[in-house]
Design a protein around this motif. Structure first.
Motif, PDB file in Angstrom:
ATOM      1  N   THR A   1     -17.337-100.312 -96.250  1.00 25.53           N
ATOM      2  CA  THR A   1     -16.845-100.200 -97.618  1.00 25.53           C
ATOM      3  C   THR A   1     -17.619-101.130 -98.551  1.00 25.53           C
ATOM      4  OG1 THR A   1     -15.091-101.797 -97.116  1.00 25.53           O
ATOM      5  CG2 THR A   1     -14.535 -99.451 -96.962  1.00 25.53           C
TER       6      THR A   1
ATOM      7  N   LEU B   1     -20.674 -99.233 -99.349  1.00 24.77           N
ATOM      8  CA  LEU B   1     -20.344 -98.175-100.307  1.00 24.77           C
ATOM      9  C   LEU B   1     -20.244 -98.739-101.728  1.00 24.77           C
ATOM     10  CD1 LEU B   1     -19.375 -95.312-101.094  1.00 24.77           C
ATOM     11  CD2 LEU B   1     -17.071 -96.001-100.376  1.00 24.77           C
TER      12      LEU B   1
ATOM     13  N   TRP C   1     -19.894 -92.938 -98.286  1.00 17.21           N
ATOM     14  CA  TRP C   1     -18.454 -92.671 -98.239  1.00 17.21           C
ATOM     15  C   TRP C   1     -18.067 -92.090 -96.881  1.00 17.21           C
ATOM     16  CZ3 TRP C   1     -15.821 -88.010 -97.595  1.00 17.21           C
ATOM     17  CH2 TRP C   1     -14.429 -88.050 -97.796  1.00 17.21           C
TER      18      TRP C   1
ATOM     19  N   LEU D   1      -9.691 -93.787-100.027  1.00 18.00           N
ATOM     20  CA  LEU D   1     -10.689 -92.827 -99.593  1.00 18.00           C
ATOM     21  C   LEU D   1     -10.488 -91.437-100.195  1.00 18.00           C
ATOM     22  CD1 LEU D   1     -10.708 -93.931 -95.866  1.00 18.00           C
ATOM     23  CD2 LEU D   1     -12.703 -94.031 -97.391  1.00 18.00           C
TER      24      LEU D   1
ATOM     25  N   LEU E   1     -11.525 -90.850-103.872  1.00 17.15           N
ATOM     26  CA  LEU E   1     -12.989 -90.838-103.901  1.00 17.15           C
ATOM     27  C   LEU E   1     -13.531 -89.496-103.415  1.00 17.15           C
ATOM     28  CD1 LEU E   1     -13.844 -94.457-102.715  1.00 17.15           C
ATOM     29  CD2 LEU E   1     -14.624 -93.371-104.843  1.00 17.15           C
ATOM     30  N   GLU E   2     -12.836 -88.871-102.465  1.00 17.60           N
ATOM     31  CA  GLU E   2     -13.286 -87.540-102.040  1.00 17.60           C
ATOM     32  C   GLU E   2     -13.260 -86.567-103.217  1.00 17.60           C
ATOM     33  OE1 GLU E   2     -12.374 -84.068 -98.732  1.00 17.60           O
ATOM     34  OE2 GLU E   2     -10.716 -85.175 -99.628  1.00 17.60           O
TER      35      GLU E   2
ATOM     36  N   THR F   1     -14.580 -97.998-105.615  1.00 20.08           N
ATOM     37  CA  THR F   1     -15.267 -98.449-104.402  1.00 20.08           C
ATOM     38  C   THR F   1     -15.131 -99.958-104.217  1.00 20.08           C
ATOM     39  OG1 THR F   1     -17.389 -98.584-105.592  1.00 20.08           O
ATOM     40  CG2 THR F   1     -16.909 -96.536-104.414  1.00 20.08           C
TER      41      THR F   1
END
Length: 331
Positions: free
Chosen positions: A43, A46, A63, A129, A132-133, A158
């Motif tokens: 992370t 990222l 990601w 997560l 962010l997708e 992030t």
């Protein structure tokens, strides 16, 4: 002694790490703590990538790497993860809060989305997560440009995810691992008996596999008359099958670390799960309405349950935890 020294070094706990309880030190040193460390590193990578280039195409690989690292931990919900896992992975989102909240943030250019400190108190629907997708894969959100509000929001998201991962790693390595190691000792108010830590970790294994079978697979399968493909986990990024396998691998690895004996039926069940998963043609589960593809996914579901049954028999029974034990009871 080797495991004791290794674990004490990881925990920075000094010369006294507490008595060893069979399987618990191995589970911590071989699976749990390295996985939290790897997730924190992924992370962090990222977040650094987002600072350099926030656009969706550039962040998909880091990601996915971070999500891969999370899979080993996704179904652990004790200690710091009891509350800390939810803002990392808020799913299922049955009421669609995530796209609604993201849309509101972007439409209003909510200043919270540009303030990492304030974002820590934002709704879990925009943290972790899964939001962010949406930002990286959903057509409604992923077309943002460098320098836009959405770009800054992704950078904030992030950074927040990296902060959460670091907090989880710290909570486990500096505190909760030693709580597990000292189960039954005077002063341990969490685990009053020596075997409670082992049972708690066993619960995470079994409940995780139950969740994979019933929710990760059961939700998109729906019924034969009414399959629900868009209820699959991470279907936009095509990770649905990947998550099933990697989460099962995490449960399997934790079970193997807890046992200091051979588990051949469990080994065979995991290998069979890998094999039947290879027959699934659509890893996003969007074709479950097709009878042949549905059958492949149903067989994967059956094999996840077979893996759970094998672990209950080969790990639970020697621990004195009967097959059919209800993992939801938490004991």
């Amino acid at each position: 002694m080797k495991h004791r020294l290794t674990l004490c070094a990881v925990l920075a706990a000094g010369p006294l790490c507490g008595p060893l309880h069979a399987g618990v030190p191995e589970a911590l040193s071989e699976q749990i703590l390295p996985s939290f460390m790897a997730f924190a590193e992924a992370t962090g990578t990222l977040a650094e990538a987002a600072e350099q280039d926030c656009t969706a195409a550039s962040l998909r690989d880091p990601w996915n790497h971070a999500f891969d690292r999370w899979n080993a931990l996704a179904d652990i919900h004790i200690g710091p993860s009891e509350t800390g896992a939810l803002p990392v992975a808020f799913w299922p989102d049955s009421r669609g809060f995530t796209p609604k909240t993201l849309s509101r943030f972007i439409a209003s250019e909510d200043p919270v989305g540009t303030d990492p400190a304030a974002f820590a108190d934002a709704s879990i629907a925009v943290r972790g997560l899964y939001p962010l997708e949406f930002m990286l894969y959903d057509e409604e959100f992923s077309g943002y440009a460098q320098g836009s509000y959405a770009c800054t929001l992704v950078q904030t998201m992030t950074r927040d995810l990296a902060r959460q991962a670091a907090a989880l790693e710290t909570g486990w390595t500096e505190s909760f691992a030693n709580v597990l190691l000292t189960a039954g000792e005077e002063g341990n108010a969490t685990y009053l008996a020596e075997d409670e830590a082992m049972r708690a970790l066993f619960t995470q294994v079994v409940s995780g596999l139950e969740f994979t079978a019933d929710t990760r697979l059961g939700r998109p399968l729906g019924s034969f008359e009414r399959p629900r493909p868009t209820r699959a986990e991470a279907w936009r990024s095509g990770r649905s099958l990947r998550n099933v396998l990697r989460d099962a691998e995490g449960a399997y690895a934790l079970a193997k670390a807890l046992a200091d004996w051979e588990m051949p039926v469990t080994d065979a069940a995991m290998e069979q799960l890998r094999e039947v998963a290879s027959r699934v043609e659509d890893p996003s589960f969007q074709q479950v309405g097709d009878p042949s593809e549905r059958l492949h996914v149903e067989i994967v579901q059956q094999q996840v349950r077979a893996l759970k049954d094998a672990i209950e028999a080969e790990l639970g029974a020697p621990l004195g935890i009967a097959a059919g034990f209800n993992s939801a009871d938490g004991d």
